[in-house]
Scaffold this motif. Structure first.
Motif, PDB file in Angstrom:
ATOM      1  N   VAL A  76     -20.604 -72.338 -91.313  1.00  0.00           N
ATOM      2  CA  VAL A  76     -21.801 -72.226 -92.145  1.00  0.00           C
ATOM      3  C   VAL A  76     -22.992 -71.986 -91.229  1.00  0.00           C
ATOM      4  CG1 VAL A  76     -20.881 -73.716 -93.931  1.00  0.00           C
ATOM      5  CG2 VAL A  76     -22.278 -74.678 -92.132  1.00  0.00           C
ATOM      6  N   GLY A  77     -24.175 -71.956 -91.816  1.00  0.00           N
ATOM      7  CA  GLY A  77     -25.378 -71.780 -91.017  1.00  0.00           C
ATOM      8  C   GLY A  77     -26.059 -70.460 -91.309  1.00  0.00           C
ATOM      9  N   LYS A 128     -37.021 -80.136 -91.843  1.00  0.00           N
ATOM     10  CA  LYS A 128     -38.175 -80.040 -90.955  1.00  0.00           C
ATOM     11  C   LYS A 128     -39.418 -79.619 -91.737  1.00  0.00           C
ATOM     12  CE  LYS A 128     -39.845 -80.191 -86.800  1.00  0.00           C
ATOM     13  NZ  LYS A 128     -39.736 -81.389 -85.965  1.00  0.00           N
ATOM     14  N   ARG A 180     -38.730 -88.508 -93.386  1.00  0.00           N
ATOM     15  CA  ARG A 180     -37.423 -87.875 -93.246  1.00  0.00           C
ATOM     16  C   ARG A 180     -36.799 -87.765 -94.627  1.00  0.00           C
ATOM     17  NH1 ARG A 180     -33.430 -85.105 -91.771  1.00  0.00           N
ATOM     18  NH2 ARG A 180     -31.493 -85.990 -90.999  1.00  0.00           N
ATOM     19  N   CYS A 222     -30.276 -89.784 -89.811  1.00  0.00           N
ATOM     20  CA  CYS A 222     -31.014 -90.256 -88.645  1.00  0.00           C
ATOM     21  C   CYS A 222     -32.496 -90.037 -88.907  1.00  0.00           C
ATOM     22  CB  CYS A 222     -30.563 -89.466 -87.420  1.00  0.00           C
ATOM     23  SG  CYS A 222     -31.508 -89.843 -85.971  1.00  0.00           S
ATOM     24  N   MET A 252     -20.534 -84.368 -90.095  1.00  0.00           N
ATOM     25  CA  MET A 252     -21.837 -85.046 -90.147  1.00  0.00           C
ATOM     26  C   MET A 252     -22.359 -85.338 -88.744  1.00  0.00           C
ATOM     27  SD  MET A 252     -20.772 -87.700 -93.085  1.00  0.00           S
ATOM     28  CE  MET A 252     -20.382 -87.134 -94.730  1.00  0.00           C
ATOM     29  N   ARG A 287     -21.539 -83.691 -86.061  1.00  0.00           N
ATOM     30  CA  ARG A 287     -21.896 -82.415 -85.438  1.00  0.00           C
ATOM     31  C   ARG A 287     -23.305 -82.007 -85.841  1.00  0.00           C
ATOM     32  NH1 ARG A 287     -17.289 -78.291 -86.763  1.00  0.00           N
ATOM     33  NH2 ARG A 287     -18.878 -76.696 -86.758  1.00  0.00           N
ATOM     34  N   ASP A 288     -23.598 -82.216 -87.117  1.00  0.00           N
ATOM     35  CA  ASP A 288     -24.925 -81.895 -87.642  1.00  0.00           C
ATOM     36  C   ASP A 288     -25.996 -82.700 -86.897  1.00  0.00           C
ATOM     37  OD1 ASP A 288     -26.920 -80.967 -89.244  1.00  0.00           O
ATOM     38  OD2 ASP A 288     -26.447 -82.221 -90.961  1.00  0.00           O
ATOM     39  N   LEU A 289     -25.757 -84.022 -86.756  1.00  0.00           N
ATOM     40  CA  LEU A 289     -26.759 -84.868 -86.097  1.00  0.00           C
ATOM     41  C   LEU A 289     -26.896 -84.520 -84.618  1.00  0.00           C
ATOM     42  CD1 LEU A 289     -26.278 -88.395 -87.618  1.00  0.00           C
ATOM     43  CD2 LEU A 289     -27.945 -86.678 -88.164  1.00  0.00           C
ATOM     44  N   MET A 338     -29.049 -81.391 -84.556  1.00  0.00           N
ATOM     45  CA  MET A 338     -30.424 -81.521 -85.026  1.00  0.00           C
ATOM     46  C   MET A 338     -31.233 -82.531 -84.210  1.00  0.00           C
ATOM     47  SD  MET A 338     -30.918 -79.396 -87.270  1.00  0.00           S
ATOM     48  CE  MET A 338     -29.958 -78.209 -88.143  1.00  0.00           C
ATOM     49  N   PHE A 339     -30.577 -83.544 -83.633  1.00  0.00           N
ATOM     50  CA  PHE A 339     -31.315 -84.570 -82.903  1.00  0.00           C
ATOM     51  C   PHE A 339     -30.888 -84.685 -81.445  1.00  0.00           C
ATOM     52  CE2 PHE A 339     -31.805 -85.884 -87.275  1.00  0.00           C
ATOM     53  CZ  PHE A 339     -33.127 -86.267 -87.328  1.00  0.00           C
ATOM     54  N   PHE A 377     -23.370 -76.309 -85.372  1.00  0.00           N
ATOM     55  CA  PHE A 377     -23.018 -76.403 -86.791  1.00  0.00           C
ATOM     56  C   PHE A 377     -23.716 -75.298 -87.574  1.00  0.00           C
ATOM     57  CE2 PHE A 377     -24.369 -78.452 -90.865  1.00  0.00           C
ATOM     58  CZ  PHE A 377     -23.153 -78.379 -91.486  1.00  0.00           C
ATOM     59  N   ALA A 378     -25.029 -75.392 -87.707  1.00  0.00           N
ATOM     60  CA  ALA A 378     -25.737 -74.392 -88.494  1.00  0.00           C
ATOM     61  C   ALA A 378     -26.468 -73.383 -87.617  1.00  0.00           C
ATOM     62  CB  ALA A 378     -26.732 -75.065 -89.433  1.00  0.00           C
ATOM     63  N   LEU A 379     -26.833 -73.773 -86.428  1.00  0.00           N
ATOM     64  CA  LEU A 379     -27.602 -72.867 -85.580  1.00  0.00           C
ATOM     65  C   LEU A 379     -26.664 -72.061 -84.698  1.00  0.00           C
ATOM     66  CD1 LEU A 379     -30.262 -75.465 -84.508  1.00  0.00           C
ATOM     67  CD2 LEU A 379     -30.544 -73.714 -86.220  1.00  0.00           C
ATOM     68  N   PRO A 387     -34.036 -79.180 -83.297  1.00  0.00           N
ATOM     69  CA  PRO A 387     -35.177 -78.928 -84.170  1.00  0.00           C
ATOM     70  C   PRO A 387     -35.672 -80.111 -85.005  1.00  0.00           C
ATOM     71  CG  PRO A 387     -33.250 -77.729 -84.887  1.00  0.00           C
ATOM     72  CD  PRO A 387     -32.924 -78.289 -83.569  1.00  0.00           C
ATOM     73  N   LEU A 388     -34.841 -81.081 -85.314  1.00  0.00           N
ATOM     74  CA  LEU A 388     -35.364 -82.144 -86.173  1.00  0.00           C
ATOM     75  C   LEU A 388     -36.010 -83.289 -85.396  1.00  0.00           C
ATOM     76  CD1 LEU A 388     -32.973 -82.492 -89.213  1.00  0.00           C
ATOM     77  CD2 LEU A 388     -35.294 -81.703 -89.160  1.00  0.00           C
ATOM     78  N   ARG A 389     -36.013 -83.211 -84.084  1.00  0.00           N
ATOM     79  CA  ARG A 389     -36.771 -84.215 -83.313  1.00  0.00           C
ATOM     80  C   ARG A 389     -38.254 -84.012 -83.571  1.00  0.00           C
ATOM     81  NH1 ARG A 389     -33.303 -86.084 -78.703  1.00  0.00           N
ATOM     82  NH2 ARG A 389     -35.127 -87.010 -77.739  1.00  0.00           N
ATOM     83  N   PHE A 403     -40.492 -81.473 -81.590  1.00  0.00           N
ATOM     84  CA  PHE A 403     -40.333 -80.031 -81.777  1.00  0.00           C
ATOM     85  C   PHE A 403     -41.323 -79.561 -82.841  1.00  0.00           C
ATOM     86  CE2 PHE A 403     -38.395 -76.540 -84.200  1.00  0.00           C
ATOM     87  CZ  PHE A 403     -38.318 -75.596 -83.207  1.00  0.00           C
ATOM     88  N   TYR A 454     -38.229 -72.473 -88.412  1.00  0.00           N
ATOM     89  CA  TYR A 454     -37.845 -72.046 -87.074  1.00  0.00           C
ATOM     90  C   TYR A 454     -36.606 -71.181 -87.059  1.00  0.00           C
ATOM     91  CZ  TYR A 454     -34.817 -76.020 -87.947  1.00  0.00           C
ATOM     92  OH  TYR A 454     -33.933 -76.869 -88.537  1.00  0.00           O
TER      93      TYR A 454
END
Lengths: 374, 198, 204
Positions: free
Chosen positions: A44-45, A53, A331, B58, B108, B110-112, B115-116, B129-131, B139-141, B144, C123
């Motif tokens: 996915v992605g 965000k 969040r 998170c 899940m 992998r996602d975290l 993202m973090f 995962f997605a990027l 990016p979710l820190r 950023f 982004y």
């Protein structure tokens, strides 16, 4: 000879993202031995926009306008989840009338999403007349949505604190007529699709879910009910007006594609029944449709966390939300049913099945990629 | 009997929980220290009946220099959910994986991780995962800044020639309205004076 | 060395493409038929894909204008970029677009393809689609209704019939360096297709 054999053992095929048989923009990487799938891997992605965000950068009211875009076939569940989480954090109680109207919107959206699923499922087995019919029938629901909210697909109607507009004049009557129409159409769909020999031969006994995995792995929605578990968030932890409404949870025991289809058929019927009850209930409900909420910049959420969930057309959908005392949300995490269905479930189900059944199995799980990657 | 209400004394007796927050009838949050979270989780799964892992979230509390991890479990009756929370340092602290208990934890985590940037020990494959080809800060820190990233990598199409600055235009319109109201009031006053004269 | 898709298009499609430009009765007829048989690639790249099924099914019935779906890029004339594009999808879109046989057209939906739209500060999405692939027609709205989509298709048909300004695929071939430069700026050096020309390379 030996080398030839090792080379020809498996073929790798990317099923998607550009593929007519995929549900949305995602892909499945398949290792095939002949026609049989040896290994499946989900990717996915392709639709990642970074909602979580973007929400952190926006005030509550600004964030509200983008959350509905998280799941395209059924956007209202996102609005309801977002509104419920904000109300839980900010301590806002909505009126009975607002709750009733929200319930009606969610049920209309559910029928719309299930109609769209029916189109996809039918065209995945080659029954091309069904999408021609049911997408046109779904459009009748969208027409009502347009009258109610001004938008066909994205409604932005369920707002923290209530709903944005009062029902237009004569709306409930039209809704009641639509229920009559859909009920009649459901008989035709039974003949053309659910009792169709082609579909039965393709779907019975294919994509059987292991019942021992269902509860621990958190499968939900029609997968859960197609395996004989009588669970539905609307019954288990009722939200809005569902504890006052009368409906059944349809259950099948087989756990295959056909069982899931029959569960969905029954769910459309139940939703029509719910709408009929709501048509009778809504005129008697009282209260302001919109509670007084703080102004844009002053809408602050306390430093608290919450988790809300509801039953979408595909399964259980939850939002985690944390406030930090400022006007922005700290969040927000979206957890849709598709995340687990597309990874933990689909990768197992596909192993051992045939290439031709991939589209059918994916459709029967109701996977919606935008809610996986947000 | 409410499942969560009856769980509270048992859990607080057995473990040193920092807080047990009963948020709603169907939702509670347990905050523990990182060193005992596996034991609490095992207890919840084996004895208390919270058999389903719904999600892992998170939250980045950058001003307190910590990530708060939330493991959300559902009860086997599906009538209530429980959030198990603990904090880790923002940098360099890893967490043990849950993939040995629940297969869905794989994606899940992998996602975290993506993202973090949290590392999960024992995870089979912390691939993206997605990027795709992401070499920037996860990016979710909170540090950023997505707007700065966008301004650095993209340029926006210029607006139309006749586009006006919304704030300046609103100010101008307000001034115009005020002047008009003033003029009207003066005209009225004069007229009133004229009437009085007559 | 030239990239594979460029060589392929020069070798195989040059004549067909040239015929579009020249005048004369036969070419008018060719243009008429081309206009009336638009095959749209089945690739739902974003939100806007939800309005494609209504457009193509019985209520709005795009087939009355000769517009229908095609399963593979090799058989498609039009690719509809339905909304925002993440980097990951942009890579696939470029790959898909280069596989399509010219004459080929791009319809871009929604505000996202024009200037980022809702996701202007995201982004992971691109902001202006026409820096990466040429766009022939924009349909505005978030998201465009089926009527707006049909209007875009009909405007495209008029454009095919008149054939006055250079189409997107011509601009793409002419300015391939400029497009490649923009693509590299966001995707890095290894834009797919990474394949070199193989069976149709020079001298074979």
């Amino acid at each position: 000879m030996q080398t030839n054999k090792t080379i020809n053992e498996t073929i790798k095929i990317f099923h998607g993202p550009q593929h007519p048989g995929i549900t949305g923009n995602m892909s499945v990487e398949l290792d095939l031995a002949g026609e049989t799938i040896q290994r499946a891997k989900t990717h996915v992605g392709y639709l990642h926009r970074g909602f979580e965000k973007l929400v952190e950068r926006r005030t509550v009211i600004q964030a509200f306008t983008i959350v509905c875009r998280i799941c395209v076939p059924e956007p209202d569940i996102n609005e309801q989840n977002f509104a419920a989480a904000v109300e839980d954090l900010a301590g806002i109680e909505i009126s009975e009338r607002a709750a009733a109207i929200r319930t009606m919107v969610l049920e209309m959206a559910r029928i719309g999403a299930l109609m769209l699923w029916m189109g996809g499922q039918a065209s995945s087995v080659g029954l091309d007349i069904v999408p021609q019919w049911c997408i046109a029938d779904r459009d009748l629901i969208l027409d009502l949505f347009e009258e109610l909210t001004g938008g066909r697909v994205y409604h932005m109607y369920i707002f923290p604190g209530g709903v944005r507009r009062e029902l237009p004049e004569g709306f409930l009557e039209k809704l009641s007529n639509l229920c009559d129409h859909l009920e009649k159409r459901m008989e035709r769909y039974d003949k053309i699709f659910f009792e169709n020999a082609t579909f039965q031969k393709r779907a019975i006994g294919v994509g059987i879910v292991d019942k021992n995995e269902v509860i621990p792995n958190g499968y939900s929605g029609q997968v859960l009910r197609g395996c004989g578990f009588k669970h539905d968030v609307r019954k288990d932890t009722p939200y809005l007006l569902y504890d006052r409404l009368d409906f059944e949870i349809p259950v099948r025991n087989e756990g295959d594609v056909y069982a899931r289809a029959l569960v969905r058929r029954e769910e459309i019927r139940q939703s029509i029944g719910l709408l009929r009850q709501l048509v009778l209930i809504i005129p008697d409900t009282t209260g302001e449709i919109m509670q007084k909420i703080p102004k844009h910049r002053k809408f602050k959420l306390p430093k608290k966390e919450t988790w809300v969930k509801l039953e979408s057309g595909r399964g259980e959908m939850g939002y985690y939300m944390a406030g930090d005392g400022s006007e922005k949300i700290r969040r927000m995490q979206v957890r849709g049913p598709s995340l687990i269905h597309a990874y933990a479930l689909l990768e197992r189900l596909l192993v051992g099945s045939e290439l031709a059944d991939v589209a059918m199995i994916m459709n029967s799980l109701g996977i919606c990629p935008p809610e996986i990657e947000r | 009997m409410n499942i969560l209400a009856s769980l509270q004394p048992q859990l607080c007796d057995k473990f040193e929980t920092q807080a047990f927050d009963l948020k709603r009838d169907d939702l509670a949050q347990v905050i523990v220290e990182k060193k005992i979270w596996r034991a609490v989780m095992d207890y919840l799964k084996e004895e208390a009946g919270f058999v389903t892992l719904l999600t892992i979230t998170c939250t980045d509390w950058i001003e307190e220099e910590r990530f708060e991890l939330n493991y959300i479990f559902a009860h086997e009756t599906k009538r209530c959910d429980l959030m198990l929370s603990f904090s880790i340092a923002r940098d360099g602290e890893s967490v043990q994986t849950l993939t040995d208990r629940w297969p869905q934890a794989e994606v899940m985590e992998r996602d975290l991780h993506e993202m973090f940037g949290i590392v999960f020990e024992g995870h089979p494959n912390l691939a993206s995962f997605a990027l795709e080809n992401w070499h920037h800060t996860p990016p979710l820190r909170r540090e950023f800044d997505t707007l700065a990233f966008v301004n650095e990598h993209f340029e926006f199409r210029k607006g139309r020639e006749e586009n006006v600055d919304v704030k300046a235009e609103a100010k101008r319109l307000r001034a115009l309205k005020k002047a008009k109201a003033q003029a009207e009031a003066e005209a009225k006053k004069e007229k009133g004076a004229d009437d009085a004269d007559e | 060395m030239k990239e594979g898709f460029l060589i392929e298009q020069e070798r195989l499609e040059h004549e067909a493409a040239a015929s579009l430009k020249s005048s004369g009765l036969i070419n008018d007829i060719i243009r008429y038929f081309r206009k009336k048989s638009i095959f749209v690639l089945a690739y739902g790249t974003g939100c806007g894909a939800i309005e494609m099924p209504p457009t193509f099914t019985s209520r709005y019935d795009a087939e009355r204008f000769g517009i229908r779906g095609a399963a593979t890029p090799r058989q498609a004339d039009v690719i509809v970029v339905s909304g925002y594009l993440s980097f990951k999808t942009l890579r696939r879109i470029i790959h898909t677009y280069e596989q399509m046989a010219s004459p080929k057209y791009v319809i871009a939906l929604g505000s996202c393809t024009i200037n980022g739209g809702m996701y202007w500060d995201s982004y992971n999405t691109i902001k202006q689609l026409d820096k990466y692939i040429p766009v022939d027609m924009y349909a505005n709205g978030c998201m465009p209704r089926p009527e707006a989509l049909l209007e875009a298709f009909i405007a495209l048909q008029k454009k095919i019939e008149n054939d006055e300004e250079p189409s997107g695929w011509e601009r793409y071939l002419e300015n391939i360096e400029w497009y490649r430069q923009n693509q590299r700026a966001v995707l890095g050096e290894d834009i797919k297709p990474a394949y070199e020309a193989d069976w149709y390379t020079e001298g074979r």
